[in-house]
Scaffold this motif. Structure first.
Motif, mmCIF file in Angstrom:
data_model
loop_
_atom_site.group_PDB
_atom_site.id
_atom_site.type_symbol
_atom_site.label_atom_id
_atom_site.label_comp_id
_atom_site.label_asym_id
_atom_site.label_seq_id
_atom_site.Cartn_x
_atom_site.Cartn_y
_atom_site.Cartn_z
ATOM 1 N N ASP A 78 50.576 63.090 51.398
ATOM 2 C CA ASP A 78 52.156 62.566 51.730
ATOM 3 C C ASP A 78 52.329 61.171 50.625
ATOM 4 N N ALA A 79 53.353 61.229 50.282
ATOM 5 C CA ALA A 79 53.693 59.896 49.277
ATOM 6 C C ALA A 79 53.677 58.654 50.340
ATOM 7 N N LYS A 80 53.285 57.680 49.842
ATOM 8 C CA LYS A 80 53.468 56.292 50.732
ATOM 9 C C LYS A 80 54.016 55.251 50.067
ATOM 10 N N THR A 81 54.523 54.205 50.572
ATOM 11 C CA THR A 81 55.242 53.222 49.996
ATOM 12 C C THR A 81 54.548 51.799 49.888
ATOM 13 N N PHE A 82 54.383 51.512 48.642
ATOM 14 C CA PHE A 82 53.645 49.937 48.383
ATOM 15 C C PHE A 82 54.464 48.900 47.799
ATOM 16 N N VAL A 83 54.241 47.930 48.166
ATOM 17 C CA VAL A 83 55.062 46.586 47.283
ATOM 18 C C VAL A 83 53.798 45.856 46.620
ATOM 19 N N VAL A 84 54.087 45.670 45.334
ATOM 20 C CA VAL A 84 53.058 44.942 44.475
ATOM 21 C C VAL A 84 53.759 43.615 44.216
ATOM 22 N N VAL A 85 53.325 42.585 44.749
ATOM 23 C CA VAL A 85 54.157 41.301 44.377
ATOM 24 C C VAL A 85 53.332 40.857 43.032
ATOM 25 N N GLY A 86 54.121 40.365 42.032
ATOM 26 C CA GLY A 86 53.561 39.961 40.855
ATOM 27 C C GLY A 86 52.913 41.264 39.770
ATOM 28 N N GLY A 87 53.725 42.303 40.156
ATOM 29 C CA GLY A 87 53.359 43.433 39.380
ATOM 30 C C GLY A 87 53.994 43.807 37.960
ATOM 31 N N THR A 88 54.330 42.850 37.370
ATOM 32 C CA THR A 88 54.872 43.196 36.045
ATOM 33 C C THR A 88 53.711 42.557 34.846
ATOM 34 N N SER A 89 52.622 42.262 35.272
ATOM 35 C CA SER A 89 51.659 42.109 34.357
ATOM 36 C C SER A 89 50.165 41.780 35.045
ATOM 37 N N GLY A 90 49.295 41.862 34.182
ATOM 38 C CA GLY A 90 47.889 41.773 34.578
ATOM 39 C C GLY A 90 47.275 42.744 35.724
ATOM 40 N N HIS A 113 52.456 57.898 44.715
ATOM 41 C CA HIS A 113 53.043 57.167 45.874
ATOM 42 C C HIS A 113 54.407 56.481 45.346
ATOM 43 N N ARG A 114 55.162 55.909 46.110
ATOM 44 C CA ARG A 114 56.188 55.033 45.921
ATOM 45 C C ARG A 114 55.905 53.534 45.752
ATOM 46 N N VAL A 115 56.460 52.841 44.762
ATOM 47 C CA VAL A 115 55.875 51.382 44.459
ATOM 48 C C VAL A 115 57.259 50.777 44.355
ATOM 49 N N ALA A 116 57.270 49.701 44.737
ATOM 50 C CA ALA A 116 58.247 48.731 44.420
ATOM 51 C C ALA A 116 57.460 47.286 43.871
ATOM 52 N N VAL A 117 57.994 47.004 42.644
ATOM 53 C CA VAL A 117 57.359 45.913 42.008
ATOM 54 C C VAL A 117 58.178 44.728 42.129
ATOM 55 N N LEU A 118 57.526 43.678 42.223
ATOM 56 C CA LEU A 118 58.417 42.551 42.590
ATOM 57 C C LEU A 118 57.909 41.410 41.251
ATOM 58 N N GLY A 119 58.819 40.705 40.687
ATOM 59 C CA GLY A 119 58.494 39.816 39.548
ATOM 60 C C GLY A 119 59.695 38.849 39.408
ATOM 61 N N ASP A 120 59.417 37.612 38.823
ATOM 62 C CA ASP A 120 60.360 36.779 38.982
ATOM 63 C C ASP A 120 61.221 36.722 37.644
ATOM 64 N N VAL A 121 60.606 37.391 36.534
ATOM 65 C CA VAL A 121 61.361 37.577 35.288
ATOM 66 C C VAL A 121 62.062 38.924 35.179
ATOM 67 N N PRO A 122 63.516 38.825 35.327
ATOM 68 C CA PRO A 122 64.276 40.060 35.073
ATOM 69 C C PRO A 122 64.126 41.129 34.171
ATOM 70 N N ASP A 123 63.856 40.633 33.069
ATOM 71 C CA ASP A 123 63.541 41.692 31.820
ATOM 72 C C ASP A 123 62.100 42.427 31.890
ATOM 73 N N GLU A 124 61.060 41.548 32.514
ATOM 74 C CA GLU A 124 59.818 42.290 32.648
ATOM 75 C C GLU A 124 60.100 43.165 33.973
ATOM 76 N N VAL A 125 60.837 42.926 34.939
ATOM 77 C CA VAL A 125 60.965 43.802 36.038
ATOM 78 C C VAL A 125 61.463 44.957 35.629
ATOM 79 N N SER A 126 62.649 44.956 34.919
ATOM 80 C CA SER A 126 63.274 46.153 34.321
ATOM 81 C C SER A 126 62.499 47.243 33.503
ATOM 82 N N ALA A 127 61.700 46.176 32.526
ATOM 83 C CA ALA A 127 60.897 47.182 31.554
ATOM 84 C C ALA A 127 59.632 47.672 32.517
ATOM 85 N N VAL A 128 59.178 47.408 33.709
ATOM 86 C CA VAL A 128 58.221 47.813 34.337
ATOM 87 C C VAL A 128 58.544 49.090 35.243
#
Length: 231
Positions: free
Chosen positions: A2-14, A27-42
């Motif tokens: 079954d798919a699970k849900t994970f939060v990746v804080v600082g998930g737009t690079s590295g 799985h389902r992923v929610a990526v958090l980042g502080d640069v809008p364009d990078e968040v959208s791209a990921v």
């Protein structure tokens, strides 16, 4: 599985991005980042949820976690990879750089762990992985502020891990060595060890910890050292 849900804080690079790519395959992923364009791209690349979040602001962190829960109901795991570099002699560091490192690496880590544990306790299970640095274990000249802020996170995780009193909620930490990432580019080649691991290699270890089941063996405060290519 079954798919699970994970939060990746600082998930737009590295390392964060490498973790999101690996765990997002199944799985389902929610990526958090502080640069809008990078968040959208990921979010577009991975087909995942992308949320703009400055972890140094508690209201941002609280709103981001609440949105993930609103969308998916539960959070199975959280990894925090957000970090600000602050290298150089203390006397040479601008006060604003010192403040930002403390805001992100110390306060931001505290806010993320606070909200993560709030939701994990509410649902009764879940894993948290704090990404520190080998600098916490071995002092290196030229990075007193960075090391101090990452040491704060390690100390916080150790205390929180002992406070859970249940293996259903696991609080763990991983301390990679220098890696060829965007942060490393800012750091400079002099801080890159001769032997090192790639972000994708370290990400596999993070994913292993995130996927531990509630009834797996007791591993709260499991400490993974030398995730840097050495044996």
């Amino acid at each position: 599985m079954d798919a699970k849900t994970f939060v990746v804080v600082g998930g737009t690079s590295g390392l964060g991005l490498a973790v999101a790519r690996q765990i997002g395959k199944d799985h389902r992923v929610a990526v958090l980042g502080d640069v809008p364009d990078e968040v959208s791209a990921v979010a577009a690349e991975l087909g995942c949820t992308g949320l703009v979040c400055d972890v140094s602001l508690h209201e941002h962190v609280r709103a981001a976690f609440a949105e993930v829960v609103d969308r998916y109901g539960v959070i199975d795991g959280v990894v925090t990879c957000a970090s600000v570099w602050a290298g150089g002699d203390l006397l040479e560091l601008p006060p604003e750089r010192i403040r930002r490192a403390v805001e992100v690496n110390a306060l931001g880590t505290t806010y993320v762990l606070r909200e993560a544990l709030y939701h994990l306790h509410r649902q009764g299970f879940g894993n948290v992985v704090y990404t520190g640095a080998m600098a916490v274990v071995k002092a290196r000249p030229g990075i007193p502020v960075y090391r101090a802020t990452k040491s704060y996170g390690a100390s916080l995780v150790e205390s929180l891990a002992e406070a859970q009193h249940s293996n259903r909620i696991k609080v763990m930490q991983l301390h990679p060595g220098p890696m060829p990432t965007r942060l490393q580019e800012r750091v400079g080649a002099e801080f890159l060890d001769e032997i090192y691991a790639l972000p994708e290699q370290v990400a596999s270890e993070v994913v292993r910890l995130l996927l531990l089941a509630p009834d797996d063996l007791y591993v709260s405060n499991e400490l993974v050292l030398r995730a840097d290519g050495r044996w």
